[in-house]
Design a protein around this motif. Structure first.
Motif, mmCIF file in Angstrom:
data_model
loop_
_atom_site.group_PDB
_atom_site.id
_atom_site.type_symbol
_atom_site.label_atom_id
_atom_site.label_comp_id
_atom_site.label_asym_id
_atom_site.label_seq_id
_atom_site.Cartn_x
_atom_site.Cartn_y
_atom_site.Cartn_z
ATOM 1 N N SER A 166 0.802 -1.219 0.000
ATOM 2 C CA SER A 166 0.000 0.000 0.000
ATOM 3 C C SER A 166 0.833 1.267 0.000
ATOM 4 N N ASN A 167 2.049 1.246 0.606
ATOM 5 C CA ASN A 167 2.903 2.439 0.706
ATOM 6 C C ASN A 167 2.246 3.549 1.529
ATOM 7 N N ALA A 168 1.232 3.189 2.327
ATOM 8 C CA ALA A 168 0.492 4.235 3.050
ATOM 9 C C ALA A 168 1.391 4.984 4.032
ATOM 10 N N PHE A 169 2.269 4.244 4.767
ATOM 11 C CA PHE A 169 3.129 4.901 5.757
ATOM 12 C C PHE A 169 4.135 5.835 5.079
ATOM 13 N N GLU A 170 4.721 5.386 3.960
ATOM 14 C CA GLU A 170 5.715 6.223 3.262
ATOM 15 C C GLU A 170 5.059 7.484 2.708
ATOM 16 N N ILE A 171 3.885 7.310 2.120
ATOM 17 C CA ILE A 171 3.178 8.468 1.552
ATOM 18 C C ILE A 171 2.816 9.462 2.655
ATOM 19 N N SER A 172 2.313 8.946 3.772
ATOM 20 C CA SER A 172 1.911 9.817 4.880
ATOM 21 C C SER A 172 3.116 10.575 5.434
ATOM 22 N N THR A 173 4.266 9.894 5.518
ATOM 23 C CA THR A 173 5.474 10.543 6.018
ATOM 24 C C THR A 173 5.877 11.704 5.114
ATOM 25 N N ARG A 174 5.864 11.458 3.791
ATOM 26 C CA ARG A 174 6.264 12.510 2.845
ATOM 27 C C ARG A 174 5.263 13.663 2.837
ATOM 28 N N LEU A 175 3.996 13.364 3.183
ATOM 29 C CA LEU A 175 2.985 14.424 3.212
ATOM 30 C C LEU A 175 2.976 15.196 4.536
ATOM 31 N N GLY A 176 3.818 14.759 5.517
ATOM 32 C CA GLY A 176 3.973 15.540 6.747
ATOM 33 C C GLY A 176 3.234 15.022 7.958
ATOM 34 N N LEU A 177 2.715 13.784 7.935
ATOM 35 C CA LEU A 177 2.035 13.245 9.121
ATOM 36 C C LEU A 177 3.079 13.036 10.227
ATOM 37 N N PRO A 178 2.780 13.455 11.451
ATOM 38 C CA PRO A 178 3.761 13.340 12.542
ATOM 39 C C PRO A 178 4.290 11.917 12.704
ATOM 40 N N GLU A 179 5.583 11.818 13.045
ATOM 41 C CA GLU A 179 6.267 10.524 13.155
ATOM 42 C C GLU A 179 5.647 9.644 14.237
ATOM 43 N N ASN A 180 5.206 10.236 15.364
ATOM 44 C CA ASN A 180 4.659 9.420 16.460
ATOM 45 C C ASN A 180 3.357 8.729 16.045
ATOM 46 N N ILE A 181 2.563 9.408 15.219
ATOM 47 C CA ILE A 181 1.315 8.793 14.749
ATOM 48 C C ILE A 181 1.619 7.619 13.834
ATOM 49 N N ILE A 182 2.609 7.792 12.963
ATOM 50 C CA ILE A 182 2.984 6.709 12.039
ATOM 51 C C ILE A 182 3.527 5.520 12.809
ATOM 52 N N GLU A 183 4.354 5.772 13.838
ATOM 53 C CA GLU A 183 4.912 4.662 14.643
ATOM 54 C C GLU A 183 3.803 3.920 15.373
ATOM 55 N N ASN A 184 2.824 4.660 15.930
ATOM 56 C CA ASN A 184 1.691 4.000 16.596
ATOM 57 C C ASN A 184 0.905 3.138 15.614
ATOM 58 N N ALA A 185 0.722 3.662 14.405
ATOM 59 C CA ALA A 185 -0.020 2.904 13.390
ATOM 60 C C ALA A 185 0.713 1.620 13.040
ATOM 61 N N LYS A 186 2.044 1.692 12.930
ATOM 62 C CA LYS A 186 2.816 0.488 12.615
ATOM 63 C C LYS A 186 2.672 -0.557 13.707
ATOM 64 N N ALA A 187 2.543 -0.105 14.958
ATOM 65 C CA ALA A 187 2.399 -1.046 16.076
ATOM 66 C C ALA A 187 1.103 -1.832 15.971
ATOM 67 N N TYR A 188 0.077 -1.216 15.374
ATOM 68 C CA TYR A 188 -1.216 -1.890 15.247
ATOM 69 C C TYR A 188 -1.246 -2.907 14.105
ATOM 70 N N THR A 189 -0.325 -2.763 13.147
ATOM 71 C CA THR A 189 -0.390 -3.639 11.975
ATOM 72 C C THR A 189 0.119 -5.037 12.244
ATOM 73 N N GLY A 190 0.945 -5.222 13.267
ATOM 74 C CA GLY A 190 1.411 -6.570 13.598
ATOM 75 C C GLY A 190 2.730 -6.910 12.918
ATOM 76 N N THR A 191 3.419 -7.886 13.545
ATOM 77 C CA THR A 191 4.749 -8.302 13.060
ATOM 78 C C THR A 191 4.675 -8.930 11.685
ATOM 79 N N ASP A 192 3.655 -9.787 11.483
ATOM 80 C CA ASP A 192 3.551 -10.471 10.182
ATOM 81 C C ASP A 192 3.440 -9.475 9.034
ATOM 82 N N ARG A 193 2.683 -8.437 9.244
ATOM 83 C CA ARG A 193 2.502 -7.435 8.193
ATOM 84 C C ARG A 193 3.818 -6.748 7.883
ATOM 85 N N HIS A 194 4.598 -6.446 8.974
ATOM 86 C CA HIS A 194 5.899 -5.804 8.750
ATOM 87 C C HIS A 194 6.817 -6.701 7.955
ATOM 88 N N GLU A 195 6.796 -7.988 8.285
ATOM 89 C CA GLU A 195 7.675 -8.926 7.592
ATOM 90 C C GLU A 195 7.294 -9.058 6.107
#
Length: 788
Positions: free
Chosen positions: A491-520
């Motif tokens: 999806s590239n949602a996190f990368e796009i949001s980062t480049r558009l200026g979404l705060p880093e802490n919100i992106i990190e929290n969102a990544k925590a919700y996606t789970g390890t399998d998704r990151h892998e």
């Protein structure tokens, strides 16, 4: 047969509309409008072969004569039921027959030349009915302006002669009235005019009674009356009678010609069908040329391989070309990734290229592309929400998919866009997997797009299935529309949001919700994309290096070959020159000895034999040698360049003076040395004293473009034999004038003069090629000639 739903969904009608713009007649337009993809392999192969022959003809001839064709089916049908055709309708029938004859002769010329093989066009040519007799019959009665000619019958000629004579008498009578003494006062204008098909005079209202007769009209102001004077009433009546008689005679002629058309109405229907097919085939070929399309190889195995394929309805300059291959070991492709990435365009590209190939239309891909012939093609693409049936997008898609599942088989191509969308993601993904299993399991070729992450693993768990995605550039936040086979999309949602200026802490929290399998999984996809990009870059560099190496190797081989050829040629020339020098020296020596013998005889043996021997020795030693030409003597050569015939010179190597007789080459002269004539190198000559300058005049017999030769030759009205003589002389003059192209105007007529001219052009040594004129150049009445 391919269903109309798939044709509409994939916008095949728009492709047909583009192809139709290349037709030259309404018959071709009609044939293209009814064009549908065939499902039999032999039929598809025949359609593509016909189109390929059309491409070959266009490559060698550039222009195919198909002008002057009309849809004459309504005319033939009306004649068939006994109706009388109008002059315009008869002229269109004649023109169409003439066009078919010209095309038939055009194909016969190609067959005679033998440059290409065109069996399909040859077959169609043989099916064209020969109706020249009807054409000539119509042309003898109807002219090019659709008017019945006087020569149509002797009765009509007689009537029109009487009519013209009567009209002349009436005009003369009225003209005499306009020249009367009071005419300028009583007439609004001194002219003869016509009202209600009667010759009248424009009389001022107050002088109405002066001329008598009948008032046929008046001006808007009422001040001018258009009066038929009593003196011409009977004459005008006679004109009306003759015109009525003329009309009756014309009807007889038209009825006769209509009866002739009735006799061959069936052949005319066949002629129209063939000409429409031929125009449609050539339109496909022209479309392919204009849009950089190629003829694909067809198979019956469900295998698709498209190289640099573009969507047919997108502009060439903006469409992204992709390589797509499946249908052999891999029979299903699942394209994942975000929306607006180009997934739907990829589906439509495959679907449209398949439909185009099965309809005999070249596809927008590179040579070597291969497509399969499918008996059925199904496409569930786009927003299918139905307001009339109160169906949601999901329901409408499901209705369509249910119909597909009822009808498809292992000879089908199935395209699903956003499979399972419009409902709960978990349930939608489960349905998508189940539907894909069903279609893939029954042997159909399938392409599906989805944005469900659950389907990313589908290609890894199923044999014969591969994942794909459309590349997305995170730097520019836009898709590249490049298809990546073997790499699932993310999806590239996190990368796009980062480049558009979404705060880093919100992106990190969102990544925590996606789970390890998704990151892998995302990390794996990112790694695959990076590896693919690196492999493509390495492959591109290797390809460039290989191309450069091959080019360099070819250049070196060419230079070596040229060097060897040059060396051999130089050695050969040197040996030949040496041989000639030796032979010439010996011959001249023998001549000197003969001269000395004659002198000895004439001088009562005053010259001794030993003197002859010494002379021979001196002559042998006098053979020109390169090492005798000293540096100082070579400098003299700079002055010797301007030597002229008759100049007195000194031969440096002999120390003797002589006279120049003639120049053999740039570097050699024939010199008269006493009683001897010898060939001497220019570098061995020293100018002694000037002779009387002889004025030389260089005359060039070659004409240039300042001559009076025109760029076109008009032969209309010429006798056949005179036209042939004029044409041959004109071609010679044009060649001497260095013209690259000229035009010969021979008119349309019966075609005899045109055939004679083109037969002469075919055998003329100075003609490179020839063709009929374009619409703006005179059409079939002009032949444009390319000169060598």
């Amino acid at each position: 047969m391919i269903g109309t739903r798939a044709l509409k969904t994939l916008e095949f009608d728009k492709v047909r509309a583009q192809v139709a713009t290349y037709c030259t007649s309404s018959l071709g337009n009609h044939a293209i409008s009814e064009l549908v993809p065939k499902t039999e392999f032999d039929q598809v192969k025949a359609l593509l072969d016909e189109m390929d022959e059309g491409l070959s003809i266009l490559r060698i001839k550039a222009n195919v004569p198909l002008g002057g064709i009309f849809d004459i089916r309504p005319h033939a049908k009306r004649a068939q039921i006994g109706g009388m055709l109008s002059p315009q309708e008869l002229m269109e029938i004649s023109s169409t027959i003439r066009a078919s004859r010209i095309f038939r002769e055009f194909i016969e010329d190609i067959e005679e030349e033998g440059d290409i093989q065109i069996p399909h066009f040859s077959q169609k040519k043989s099916e064209i009915p020969i109706l020249t007799g009807l054409q000539h019959e119509i042309n003898s009665c109807i002219d090019d302006n659709a008017a019945v000619m006087d020569s149509a019958s002797s009765e009509l000629r007689s009537i029109r002669q009487q009519l013209r004579a009567q009209e002349g008498r009436v005009r003369e009578k009225l003209a005499s009235l306009t020249r009367g003494s009071n005419a300028s006062k009583m007439l609004s204008d001194s002219i003869v005019t016509i009202r209600n098909d009667r010759f009248v005079l424009p009389v001022k209202q107050e002088y109405r009674s002066h001329y008598g007769g009948i008032v046929h009209d008046q001006s808007a102001s009422g001040q001018t009356l258009y009066i038929e004077p009593e003196a011409v009433v009977q004459a005008n009546n006679e004109i009306h009678r003759l015109k009525a008689k003329e009309k009756v005679e014309i009807q007889k002629i038209l009825i006769h010609l209509s009866a002739l058309v009735q006799e061959v109405a069936h052949e005319l229907f066949g002629l129209v069908r063939l000409l429409g097919e031929i125009d449609a085939i050539l339109a496909k070929a022209k479309y392919g040329q204009a849009n950089k399309c190629t003829m694909p190889v067809m198979n019956n195995d469900g295998y698709i391989k498209l190289t640099k394929a573009r969507h047919p309805l997108l502009p060439i300059e903006s469409a992204v070309a992709n390589d797509i291959e499946f249908g052999s070991d891999i029979t299903a492709i699942v394209i994942t990734g975000p929306n607006t990435g180009g997934k739907t365009v990829t589906l439509k590209t495959v679907g449209l290229c398949t439909l185009m190939a099965q309809a005999g239309i070249p596809v927008p891909a590179l040579d070597g592309s291969e497509l399969a012939v499918f008996t059925q093609l199904f496409a569930d693409i786009g927003d299918e929400q139905s307001i009339e049936q109160s169906l949601s997008t999901f329901s409408s898609h499901m209705v369509n998919i249910v119909e597909i599942l009822k009808e498809f088989d292992d000879q089908s191509l199935v395209l699903f866009d956003e499979l399972g969308a419009g409902t709960d993601p978990q349930e939608g993904a489960a349905l998508a997997i189940s539907i894909l299993d069903e279609v893939h399991g029954r042997g159909a070729r399938v392409m599906a797009t989805t944005h469900y992450p659950e389907l990313k693993a589908y290609g890894y768990n199923r044999p014969g299935v591969v994942n794909a995605s459309v590349e997305f550039n995170v730097e520019t936040l836009s898709p590249t529309y490049k298809l990546l086979i073997g790499v699932p999309g993310r999806s590239n949602a996190f990368e796009i949001s980062t480049r558009l200026g979404l705060p880093e802490n919100i992106i990190e929290n969102a990544k925590a919700y996606t789970g390890t399998d998704r990151h892998e999984v995302d990390a794996m996809i990112a790694s695959l994309e990076e590896s693919r990009r690196k492999a493509e870059a390495d492959a591109e560099r290797s390809h460039h290096l290989m191309v450069e190496a091959e080019t360099l190797q070819k250049d070196l081989d060419e230079k070596l070959r040229e060097y060897e050829e040059t060396k051999e040629e130089l050695v050969k020339r040197a040996k030949e020159k040496a041989r000639k020098l030796v032979e010439e020296a010996k011959r001249e020596a023998e001549e000197v000895i003969d001269e000395l013998h004659k002198m000895q005889i004439n001088a009562n043996k005053a010259i001794k034999e030993h003197e002859i021997i010494d002379a021979r020795k001196r002559l042998e030693e006098a053979a020109p040698k390169e090492n005798r030409v000293l540096k100082k003597q070579r400098q003299v050569n700079a002055r010797a360049v301007k030597l002229q015939k008759g100049d007195e010179v000194k031969v440096i190597s002999y120390g003797q003076k002589g006279t120049l007789i003639e120049q053999v080459s740039d570097h050699q002269w024939v010199v008269q040395l006493g009683i001897l004539k010898m060939k001497i190198d220019t570098s061995d000559l020293e100018y002694v004293k000037p002779e009387k300058t002889k004025e030389t005049v260089n005359v060039s017999a070659v004409r240039n473009r300042d001559s009076n030769v025109k760029l076109e030759l008009d032969l209309r009205g010429e006798r056949y034999e005179d036209a042939m003589v004029r044409t041959e002389k004109y071609l010679d003059d044009a060649m001497l004038s260095n013209y690259p192209r000229v035009s010969i105007i021979h008119g349309k007529g019966t075609g005899a003069l045109r055939q004679g001219i083109q037969a002469l052009l075919k055998r003329h040594r100075g003609v490179k090629s020839y063709r009929f004129g374009e619409a703006g150049e005179g059409g079939y009445g002009v032949t444009v000639v390319e000169l060598k």
